[in-house]
Scaffold this active site. Structure first.
Site, PDB file in Angstrom:
ATOM      1  CG  PHE A 114      25.766  57.630 -11.563  1.00 46.74           C
ATOM      2  CD1 PHE A 114      25.850  57.452 -10.187  1.00 46.74           C
ATOM      3  CD2 PHE A 114      26.668  56.958 -12.375  1.00 46.74           C
ATOM      4  CE1 PHE A 114      26.825  56.623  -9.639  1.00 46.74           C
ATOM      5  CE2 PHE A 114      27.652  56.132 -11.841  1.00 46.74           C
ATOM      6  CZ  PHE A 114      27.730  55.967 -10.463  1.00 46.74           C
ATOM      7  CD  GLU A 172      24.651  51.088 -14.711  1.00 47.94           C
ATOM      8  OE1 GLU A 172      24.594  50.222 -13.833  1.00 47.94           O
ATOM      9  OE2 GLU A 172      23.672  51.750 -15.092  1.00 47.94           O
ATOM     10  CB  SER A 226      32.034  58.591 -17.622  1.00 46.56           C
ATOM     11  OG  SER A 226      31.522  57.342 -17.258  1.00 46.56           O
TER      12      SER A 226
HETATM   13  C1  LIG Z   1      24.817  55.460 -23.875  1.00 47.29           C
HETATM   14  C2  LIG Z   1      25.760  55.672 -22.727  1.00 47.29           C
HETATM   15  C3  LIG Z   1      25.274  56.150 -21.521  1.00 47.29           C
HETATM   16  C4  LIG Z   1      26.152  56.402 -20.471  1.00 47.29           C
HETATM   17  N1  LIG Z   1      25.672  56.930 -19.286  1.00 47.29           N
HETATM   18  C5  LIG Z   1      26.553  57.257 -18.304  1.00 47.29           C
HETATM   19  C6  LIG Z   1      26.096  57.922 -17.120  1.00 47.29           C
HETATM   20  O1  LIG Z   1      24.895  58.173 -16.934  1.00 47.29           O
HETATM   21  N2  LIG Z   1      27.008  58.292 -16.189  1.00 47.29           N
HETATM   22  C7  LIG Z   1      28.340  58.040 -16.348  1.00 47.29           C
HETATM   23  O2  LIG Z   1      29.111  58.392 -15.464  1.00 47.29           O
HETATM   24  N3  LIG Z   1      28.807  57.411 -17.454  1.00 47.29           N
HETATM   25  C8  LIG Z   1      27.947  57.013 -18.441  1.00 47.29           C
HETATM   26  N4  LIG Z   1      28.412  56.397 -19.573  1.00 47.29           N
HETATM   27  C9  LIG Z   1      29.850  56.182 -19.739  1.00 47.29           C
HETATM   28  C10 LIG Z   1      30.251  54.724 -19.648  1.00 47.29           C
HETATM   29  O3  LIG Z   1      30.175  54.269 -18.338  1.00 47.29           O
HETATM   30  C11 LIG Z   1      31.639  54.605 -20.278  1.00 47.29           C
HETATM   31  O4  LIG Z   1      31.504  54.818 -21.673  1.00 47.29           O
HETATM   32  C12 LIG Z   1      32.268  53.262 -20.005  1.00 47.29           C
HETATM   33  O5  LIG Z   1      32.632  53.142 -18.652  1.00 47.29           O
HETATM   34  C13 LIG Z   1      33.499  53.028 -20.878  1.00 47.29           C
HETATM   35  O6  LIG Z   1      34.378  54.109 -20.754  1.00 47.29           O
HETATM   36  P1  LIG Z   1      34.972  54.813 -22.056  1.00 47.29           P
HETATM   37  O7  LIG Z   1      33.872  55.143 -22.975  1.00 47.29           O
HETATM   38  O8  LIG Z   1      35.859  55.906 -21.591  1.00 47.29           O
HETATM   39  O9  LIG Z   1      35.817  53.666 -22.746  1.00 47.29           O
HETATM   40  P2  LIG Z   1      37.265  53.184 -22.300  1.00 47.29           P
HETATM   41  O10 LIG Z   1      37.403  53.220 -20.824  1.00 47.29           O
HETATM   42  O11 LIG Z   1      38.276  53.875 -23.131  1.00 47.29           O
HETATM   43  O12 LIG Z   1      37.191  51.645 -22.716  1.00 47.29           O
HETATM   44  C14 LIG Z   1      37.103  51.274 -24.105  1.00 47.29           C
HETATM   45  C15 LIG Z   1      37.015  49.780 -24.187  1.00 47.29           C
HETATM   46  O13 LIG Z   1      38.192  49.205 -23.651  1.00 47.29           O
HETATM   47  C16 LIG Z   1      37.909  47.919 -23.155  1.00 47.29           C
HETATM   48  N5  LIG Z   1      38.411  47.827 -21.786  1.00 47.29           N
HETATM   49  C17 LIG Z   1      38.268  48.724 -20.804  1.00 47.29           C
HETATM   50  N6  LIG Z   1      38.858  48.278 -19.671  1.00 47.29           N
HETATM   51  C18 LIG Z   1      39.362  47.053 -19.958  1.00 47.29           C
HETATM   52  C19 LIG Z   1      40.079  46.073 -19.193  1.00 47.29           C
HETATM   53  N7  LIG Z   1      40.367  46.268 -17.895  1.00 47.29           N
HETATM   54  N8  LIG Z   1      40.464  44.949 -19.823  1.00 47.29           N
HETATM   55  C20 LIG Z   1      40.164  44.739 -21.130  1.00 47.29           C
HETATM   56  N9  LIG Z   1      39.491  45.617 -21.894  1.00 47.29           N
HETATM   57  C21 LIG Z   1      39.092  46.764 -21.298  1.00 47.29           C
HETATM   58  C22 LIG Z   1      36.389  47.749 -23.220  1.00 47.29           C
HETATM   59  O14 LIG Z   1      36.035  46.997 -24.357  1.00 47.29           O
HETATM   60  C23 LIG Z   1      35.891  49.159 -23.364  1.00 47.29           C
HETATM   61  O15 LIG Z   1      34.635  49.217 -24.035  1.00 47.29           O
HETATM   62  C24 LIG Z   1      27.533  56.127 -20.628  1.00 47.29           C
HETATM   63  C25 LIG Z   1      28.008  55.613 -21.849  1.00 47.29           C
HETATM   64  C26 LIG Z   1      27.151  55.394 -22.883  1.00 47.29           C
HETATM   65  C27 LIG Z   1      27.706  54.863 -24.187  1.00 47.29           C
END
Ligand SMILES: Cc1cc2nc3c(=O)[nH]c(=O)nc-3n(C[C@H](O)[C@H](O)[C@H](O)COP(=O)(O)OP(=O)(O)OC[C@H]3O[C@@H](n4cnc5c(N)ncnc54)[C@H](O)[C@@H]3O)c2cc1C
Length: 382
Positions: free
Chosen positions: A125, A364, A128
């Site tokens: 999927f 997620e 991101s």
């Molecule tokens: C092991 C792993 C597997 C994954 N597998 C998939 C996959 O299969 N497919 C896929 O598409 N993605 C995948 N992801 C990506 C995952 O969905 C994203 O890491 C996640 O959505 C967070 O996005 P980011 O890492 O860009 O952090 P950012 O968007 O930069 O967010 C960082 C932090 O900011 C805070 N934050 C974010 N929004 C808000 C808000 N509105 N209010 C307050 N605080 C907030 C949260 O604490 C968040 O952790 C995976 C991630 C990991 C670590």
């Protein structure tokens, strides 16, 4: 023996109880697998889970169509996670990876599902991106209409199964409207020209994970799932089904941590008696049991509500995921504490649970995002 009393709760039907019993026997025979080569382990798990029929609930049965049974997905994830986090991952990704096809695919597109349900095709999927994780609407990858197809350009990151998947469901900007309303979903087979693995990503609990590059990747118009501009709605509908199952996986990790702790406090002697006789230790055990049961109630409430035909379970699924993952982290941390030095020893089960649980509070929808979702649902309903 883990506490199975939750299976008597009114959320379940007899076939769920039988599933839990049969899967438990299968897990005891087949798990954990050797994790040294993580790609090989994952391929083996998908193949074995498929061979023995456990992947069937992850996607639509085109011969006997009906909605996905979320309670079945949750019981399976909880049970697999209790035995082997990688087995849970292999199972979960077959569902998350194909959710868009199950929910919105044409009969032609749904031909993929027989193969993913049999463990013959591995799915992923791809939502991101480096600059759009929580902020999905900020997606930069483009899909441009070109003749009888689309051309995809950009990058995806953190893609689970990246590098071993045969099939990627990819979300990209088609531009019907600004922001979330201008995204679409596509089926992209791994061998499609221009799709590359830019980087394999290593994380604290290893599983196949990659950054993908799309260099003018051409797909036919038939690869579009749903209508142009439906991408965000499709992604959110898939997460609406699978989000509570992340809570179920966390619950499996937490239950394992509690079981290991119960053994430890019965066996370990401290100050001339089993450490379980110390009242502060009993306090930890009580807190852990309470968090496990409360998480289970929220997870299975969300699953049951969806299975009873609710169009969306946004609030219930967000509560289940938030509470179960955050509390599992606390339960596992207590388990590490109760195990003393052994708890931080590489290779010990509670040490691996401590690493396994962390990412579930990020992907997620991070915990903070779930709070925003819950608050908006509550304020919108007031
Ligand atoms: C092991 C792993 C597997 C994954 N597998 C998939 C996959 O299969 N497919 C896929 O598409 N993605 C995948 N992801 C990506 C995952 O969905 C994203 O890491 C996640 O959505 C967070 O996005 P980011 O890492 O860009 O952090 P950012 O968007 O930069 O967010 C960082 C932090 O900011 C805070 N934050 C974010 N929004 C808000 C808000 N509105 N209010 C307050 N605080 C907030 C949260 O604490 C968040 O952790 C995976 C991630 C990991 C670590």
């Amino acid at each position: 023996m883990p506490d199975r009393s939750f299976l008597n709760w009114p959320f379940f039907e007899d076939h769920h109880r039988q599933l839990a019993e049969h899967l438990e026997i299968w897990c005891a025979k087949n798990l954990p697998v050797d994790h040294h080569d993580i790609d090989a382990a994952c391929r083996e798990l998908v193949q074995k889970l498929g061979r023995d029929g456990w992947l069937k609930p992850t996607a639509l049965d085109t011969d006997n169509p009906g909605p996905l049974d979320v309670r079945t997905l949750c019981i399976t994830r909880e049970t697999l996670a209790r035995h082997d986090g990688l087995a849970d991952f292999a199972f979960a990704m077959q569902g998350l990876g194909t959710g868009a096809i199950t929910l919105f695919g044409t009969p032609e597109q749904q031909h993929w599902l027989a193969r993913t349900r049999a463990g013959e095709t591995i799915s992923a999927f791809a939502l991101s991106e480096p600059r759009s994780g929580s902020d999905v609407a900020n997606m930069e990858m483009t899909a441009t209409r070109d003749g009888d197809g689309y051309v995809l350009s950009g990058e995806k990151t953190w893609i689970s199964n990246g590098g071993i998947a045969d099939l990627y469901i990819v979300f990209a900007r088609t531009g019907e409207a600004p922001g979330a309303k201008g995204l679409s979903a596509f089926i992209v087979p791994a061998e499609t020209k221009g799709l590359g693995i830019a980087e394999r990503l290593e994380v604290i609990a290893p599983h196949p994970l990659a950054r993908l590059s799309f260099d003018n990747v051409r797909v036919p118009a038939a690869a579009l799932i749903g209508k142009p501009g439906d991408g965000f709605r499709i992604a959110m509908s898939v997460l609406d089904v699978f989000r509570s199952t992340v809570g179920a996986a966390a619950l499996g990790f937490a239950r394992r941590a509690l079981d290991e702790s119960l053994k430890r406090v019965a066996e370990r002697k401290l100050f001339g008696a089993p450490m379980g006789e110390l009242q502060m230790v009993q306090g930890h055990i009580a807190d852990m049991a309470l968090d496990v049961d409360a998480a289970a109630l929220l997870v299975y409430r969300a699953a049951w509500t969806k299975d009873m035909g609710a169009a969306r379970v946004t609030r219930e699924a967000a509560m289940a995921k938030l509470f179960a993952t955050d509390k599992a982290q606390e339960v596992i941390d207590k388990a590490v504490q109760l195990h003393g030095g052994d708890g931080v020893r590489k290779g010990h089960i509670v040490e691996s649970l401590y690493r396994e649980i962390r990412a579930l509070r990020i992907y997620e929808g991070a915990s903070d995002v779930q709070k925003v979702v819950i608050a908006r649902q509550m304020m919108g309903a007031a």
